[in-house]
Motif scaffolding. Structure first.
Motif, short mmCIF file in Angstrom:
data_model
loop_
_atom_site.label_atom_id
_atom_site.label_comp_id
_atom_site.label_asym_id
_atom_site.label_seq_id
_atom_site.Cartn_x
_atom_site.Cartn_y
_atom_site.Cartn_z
N ARG A 20 22.39 32.81 16.10
CA ARG A 20 21.85 31.50 16.45
C ARG A 20 22.73 30.39 15.85
NH1 ARG A 20 19.02 28.41 12.87
NH2 ARG A 20 18.47 29.38 10.91
N ALA A 21 22.73 29.27 16.51
CA ALA A 21 23.54 28.14 16.03
C ALA A 21 22.87 27.54 14.79
CB ALA A 21 23.67 27.10 17.11
N ILE A 22 23.68 27.21 13.81
CA ILE A 22 23.19 26.57 12.59
C ILE A 22 23.66 25.12 12.60
CG2 ILE A 22 23.35 26.51 10.08
CD1 ILE A 22 23.76 29.50 10.13
N THR A 23 22.73 24.21 12.36
CA THR A 23 23.06 22.79 12.30
C THR A 23 22.99 22.33 10.86
OG1 THR A 23 22.12 22.46 14.49
CG2 THR A 23 22.43 20.51 13.15
N ASN A 24 24.00 21.60 10.42
CA ASN A 24 24.05 21.06 9.07
C ASN A 24 23.99 19.54 9.14
OD1 ASN A 24 24.45 23.64 7.94
ND2 ASN A 24 26.61 23.52 8.40
N GLY A 25 23.21 18.93 8.26
CA GLY A 25 23.16 17.47 8.16
C GLY A 25 24.17 17.00 7.15
N LEU A 26 24.91 15.95 7.48
CA LEU A 26 25.99 15.45 6.63
C LEU A 26 25.86 13.95 6.47
CD1 LEU A 26 28.81 15.88 5.26
CD2 LEU A 26 29.79 15.54 7.52
N PHE A 27 26.04 13.47 5.24
CA PHE A 27 26.08 12.04 4.96
C PHE A 27 27.26 11.77 4.05
CE2 PHE A 27 25.36 8.33 2.40
CZ PHE A 27 24.89 7.39 3.30
N ILE A 28 28.12 10.82 4.42
CA ILE A 28 29.25 10.40 3.60
C ILE A 28 29.13 8.89 3.42
CG2 ILE A 28 31.76 10.25 3.39
CD1 ILE A 28 31.87 12.58 5.44
#
Length: 70
Positions: A20-28
């Motif tokens: 399954r596709a894994i989604t990661n949340g990113l903040f810079i």
């Protein structure tokens, strides 16, 4: 806390172990009040979420902590 510049996005990794596709949340981003920049990554977030709803609140808390340390 005033955040001058931010960049947030969602990254989709198509090579998960169970297929399954894994989604990661990113903040810079960085804040005017403290001399630091940071990147926060939250792994395997739910569908419909993004960096703004998962990683940005963590960044806000870190910036607030750093501001209070000064």
């Amino acid at each position: 806390l005033s955040i001058r510049r931010q960049r947030q996005m969602c990254i989709r990794d198509r090579t998960s172990l169970n297929g399954r596709a894994i989604t990661n949340g990113l903040f810079i981003g960085f804040a005017q009040d403290v001399p630091y920049a940071l990147c926060v990554v939250v792994e395997d977030i739910d569908d419909g979420q993004g960096g703004g709803s998962t990683a940005a609140p963590i960044a806000r808390d870190i910036f607030a902590y750093l501001k209070n340390m000064q």
